[in-house]
Design an enzyme around this catalytic site. Sequence first.
Site: not given
Length: 240
Positions: A57, A97
Amino acid sequence: GFPLSHSYSKKHFDEKFAHLEESYDFHLYEIKQIEDIVDLIHKNESLSGFCVTMPYKEQILNYINTLSETAKACGNVNCVKIIRGQNKIELQGYNTDAFGFEHSLLNQLDIQKIKQAYILGSGGVSKTISFVLSKHNIKHKIVSRNPKGFQISYQEMNQEFENNALFINATPIGMHDMKNQTPDIDFKKLNSTHQIFDLIYNPSPTLLMRLAKEKGVNAIDGSKMLFYQAERAWEIWQSK
């Protein structure tokens, strides 16, 4: 990501696509190093976007052309939209997220009762959690086995935490070969005023959640977060 054996994303999108008139496919691509993303994009010309999970990420940032404001603030990307031109390919990076965590937090927990939050783990996702907590003016600290800067140790957390604390497990503890382990929380001090958000959704419930619920703690997993972030990713991929 790597590994992807824990991922429910394909199941989520396969079920979603089954009810659409247009035909879409969702595939899992395990890549052992982030550099492999270049070949993946070029060899799959029909690929219009992808999700990013552990451990890439933050590493994916080196390949992103434009970042959303949320992704900039969080310092990591979990959703990429591919824009293909005649002579170039542009990658747009997003962090869904944050959207998923925020909606789960507001819909499943009582944030009015939170006096102090502890983010367990200092990896990339902890920045996302911190971003959302700050947005809602929730005091919080990042807990690490090897604390740096303003981070604290688990021992320090266990010594200081009182009632009405929220614990957010942002570590891999509880997954795979660590499924019989828990973060180093002093379970003797837990009571019904505490809340736990375990970001892990496979397996669920985790050992952390089971032990916490035995103490009367409101404990939730990351399944709703997964749902919300995936739906936001779909909106991004579909946007013009």
